[in-house]
Write an enzyme that holds these catalytic residues in place. Structure first.
Site, short mmCIF file in Angstrom:
data_model
loop_
_atom_site.label_atom_id
_atom_site.label_comp_id
_atom_site.label_asym_id
_atom_site.label_seq_id
_atom_site.Cartn_x
_atom_site.Cartn_y
_atom_site.Cartn_z
N LYS A 1 5.56 1.99 -7.82
CA LYS A 1 4.42 1.06 -7.73
C LYS A 1 4.97 -0.33 -7.41
O LYS A 1 5.48 -1.03 -8.27
CB LYS A 1 3.65 1.04 -9.05
CG LYS A 1 2.56 -0.03 -9.16
CD LYS A 1 1.44 0.18 -8.16
CE LYS A 1 0.21 -0.66 -8.51
NZ LYS A 1 0.42 -2.11 -8.43
N ASP B 1 21.05 -3.95 -7.39
CA ASP B 1 21.42 -4.74 -6.20
C ASP B 1 22.56 -5.70 -6.49
O ASP B 1 23.44 -5.91 -5.64
CB ASP B 1 20.20 -5.51 -5.69
CG ASP B 1 19.17 -4.59 -5.04
OD1 ASP B 1 19.52 -3.45 -4.71
OD2 ASP B 1 18.02 -5.03 -4.88
N SER C 1 6.65 -0.43 -11.78
CA SER C 1 6.29 -1.83 -11.58
C SER C 1 7.39 -2.78 -12.06
O SER C 1 8.45 -2.88 -11.47
CB SER C 1 4.95 -2.11 -12.26
OG SER C 1 4.38 -3.31 -11.83
#
Length: 712
Positions: A506, A492, A481
């Protein structure tokens, strides 16, 4: 799945039954009556109205945008039968043939709130299960009913090979073998055959009692959850009774042992441990362990809980702080159900301050120079919301704690940073965003998309980065999460490397909405990284992989039926801090070269391979000598692997398996007694190797800069 709390699913004889409801599609025996009864079961007008409302919400508000049509009816039917009777133990092929008549009609029945077929199928299952349990109990009460464990028999345990029994005779033979396997497992665990039969008599007697106590609300909840779980595993219906218990459980969610549990077939399985919780501190309970018995205090009877509902198991485990609970578990790495271990845990409450981030420094050398690597372990994304809302100037949060630790590490003169998110199950999205803000300049952190609505990019980094030095993020399968949002953003932005094993996956958000009776927890949105990749299902894939004993086949979003898939949306413009072109391949090569001669990492890889071979079984022997030989072979293999490690580290090999077990017990006791306020950097092989990867990373980046300056 939740922290020692009620699950909205219903556990029946040998199975979690959220999908039990799929049964709703069977017989063609429909009448105009709004309330029908069989075996004293009756559905009400209110339940019919609730069904209609839930169908409407699922088809209009769920992220999946899945229409309730004939195709879903077929899926509903198949999932119901699998969920209701997963080991194909109770229903017969004749029942399945009869039920199949309504495969494509369930969509129409549910829209009208017609539950008659579902209740009838549940009744048929109930009749079969009750009859079978009475048969089992009668056999166990028969003193002449004994098993010959010298015969060469086996029992299939491959779920792909299971099939519905054609008639009662075939079903009797299947259950004879299952009972024999149960008795043998208990016998190998130290019981006599008579004692094993007595234990099984209590187990199946309890299952029969629970079967006979279920009522209309239980059945309705199970039937509806069979439908909701076709949309995704986190969408559930909570009946008024379950919701009341759920509220009580949530107010005590961090009381007890601090573990996330779920039902799997007839067992209660550990999904993960809450960092700094009693079980985590004790150190012996592990993810994927199966709880088979629970005892109160040091001397209380170990109560067999195989086949119990999850909430009933939870009630036994939970209790006042500073009291003792004992858990008998089948370890995740056990060869079969006969391998049991009893774990003593002091109940307590997970305190916010015990989940606080903490730091350490690892000193590493490249042979000529000493480097200081800072480590910050973040066990959860926490925030004291009450203090925050009150406007307290010194409220506690992950970001505030890490901010202070970074300042302290800076004073210690670190050369690079490891942010350790292993076993971090998530928490506050706000904290995931603000923590990212410490490492990147202003920019988006995560994208959130709701079904048929614009994409939100409001979760952003808004201040200049606090720490700009070299960094890596360490994750594992239990990083979930909010952890995945942070790690994904760092990856990224190419702000740092992500190292470890693939995370949990999740990446969805649920909300509670009231319905006519009860509440519906429904998945309405999904997380996406700034690259456009979803964190759902796939999770975060590390740049450099490290071995892990947590099997992704046992733990993670991908293990759930009907989990929402990974997908991708448009990338949002974002900065790239470093150019990793050609860097990761060289770092991987150096890591693998180091790992090939590191006794600790070799041992970890050997363990992973050994566990995989143990689990790769399609049948289990019912011959006692064969089972004993199999257990001895596994123990011998474990001894061989640990002695290989010890020899590689220059230590004396263990003389036998008993010496190994004794040393392991002492090591577990030592770990349990260690302070939770410190990071054990010396005995964490993966953390040490991550440090060396970071060291390689820094050196390669410095070489690249030097070459660029020379070329300029």
């Amino acid at each position: 799945m939740r922290i020692l709390a009620l699950q909205s699913s219903i556990f029946r004889t040998g199975r979690l039954v959220p999908s039990v409801a799929l049964a709703i599609i069977s017989f063609l025996w429909l009448t105009s009556s709004s309330a029908w009864s069989a075996n004293n079961y009756a559905f009400s007008d209110n339940q019919s109205k609730t069904t209609v409302e839930i169908v409407d919400k699922l088809t209009t508000r769920h992220y999946r945008n899945l229409p309730l049509d004939d195709e879903l009816s077929v899926q509903y039917f198949d999932q119901l039968l699998d969920s209701l009777d997963p080991t194909k133990s109770y229903l017969l092929q004749t029942d399945i043939d009869e039920f199949s008549a309504l495969r494509t009609q369930m969509d129409d029945l549910l829209r009208r709130g017609n539950l008659e077929s579902g209740f009838k199928i549940f009744s048929r299952y109930n009749q079969r299960a009750e009859s079978r349990l009475e048969w089992i109990i009668s056999k166990l009460e028969d003193e002449k009913f004994l098993f010959d464990f010298t015969k060469d028999e086996s029992l299939s345990i491959d779920p792909e090979q299971l099939s519905w029994q054609q008639d009662q005779k075939a079903a009797d033979e299947l259950w004879r073998k299952r009972l024999k396997s149960n008795v043998l497992s208990l016998k190998l665990a130290g019981k006599t055959q008579a004692e094993a039969k007595e234990t099984l008599h209590r187990r199946y007697g309890n299952q029969l009692k629970r079967l006979q106590q279920q009522d209309s609300e239980d059945i309705f909840e199970a039937l509806i959850n069979a439908l909701t779980m076709l949309y995704d595993p986190h969408t559930n219906y909570l009946s008024p009774r379950t919701r009341e218990n759920f509220n009580i459980s949530m107010s005590l969610s961090l009381e007890g042992i601090g573990a996330v549990l779920q039902s799997e077939d007839e067992h209660t399985k550990v999904v993960r441990l809450i960092t700094a919780g009693p079980a985590d501190k004790q150190g012996e309970l592990k993810p994927a362990d199966k709880i088979v018995a629970v005892g109160q205090g040091d001397d209380g009877e170990l109560v067999d809980v195989v086949g119990w509902r999850l909430d009933e198991v939870v009630d036994l485990i939970r209790g006042p702080k500073n009291t003792v609970v004992r858990l008998s578990v089948i370890p995740a790495d056990a060869v079969d159900d006969s391998v049991n271990k009893t774990i003593r845990i002091n109940r307590g409450k997970v305190k916010l301050e015990e989940q606080a981030a903490k730091k350490a420094v690892i000193e590493l050398t490249d042979g000529s120079e000493l480097f200081k690597i800072g480590v910050i372990h973040v066990p959860a994304f926490y925030i004291d919301f009450e203090a925050y809302r009150r406007g307290d100037a010194d409220f506690k949060s992950t970001t505030r704690d890490v901010y202070k630790l970074l300042a302290e590490l800076d004073q210690e003169g670190i050369d690079g940073l490891i942010l350790d998110l292993r076993n971090n199950g998530g928490g506050s999205l706000q904290e995931a965003t603000t923590l990212t803000d410490l490492f990147i300049d202003p920019g988006p952190v995560v994208q959130i998309r709701q079904a048929n609505q614009p994409i939100s990019r409001h979760s952003r980094s808004r201040k200049p980065a606090l720490y700009r030095g070299p960094m890596v993020v360490l994750i594992n399968r239990l990083s979930a999460s909010a952890s995945e949002i942070f790690a994904g953003a760092i990856q990224d932005y190419q702000r740092g490397l992500v190292i470890g094993s693939q995370s949990f996956g999740k990446g969805t958000v649920q909300s509670l909405t009231p319905v006519y009776e009860g509440e519906l927890k429904i998945t309405e949105s999904k997380f996406y990284r700034v690259s456009g990749d979803s964190t759902q299902h796939r999770g975060v894939v590390p740049d450099i992989a490290l071995p892990s004993l947590v099997d992704p086949e046992d733990v993670g979003e991908s293990t759930y039926d009907n989990a929402l898939p990974w997908d991708k949306i448009h990338e949002v413009p974002h900065e790239k801090y470093f150019d990793f072109t050609g860097l990761i391949s060289e770092l991987t090569r150096r890591h693998e070269e180091r790992a090939s001669s590191d006794p600790d990492l070799i041992y970890l890889v050997d363990q992973v391979a050994n566990l995989a071979s143990i689990k790769d079984k399609s049948e289990i022997s019912l011959n006692e000598n064969a089972r004993l030989a199999e257990q001895k072979a596994i123990e011998d293999k474990n001894l061989e692997l640990i002695n290989k490690r010890r020899t590689g580290k220059g230590q004396e090999p263990f003389a036998d398996i008993e010496a190994f077990k004794s040393d392991s017990e002492k090591e577990e006791e030592q770990q349990a007694s260690q302070s939770q306020d410190t990071i054990d950097v010396d005995n964490d092989a993966l953390l040490q190797e991550t440090g060396y990867i970071l060291l390689d990373y820094m050196k390669l980046m410095n070489q690249r800069k030097s070459q660029q300056v020379a070329n300029f």
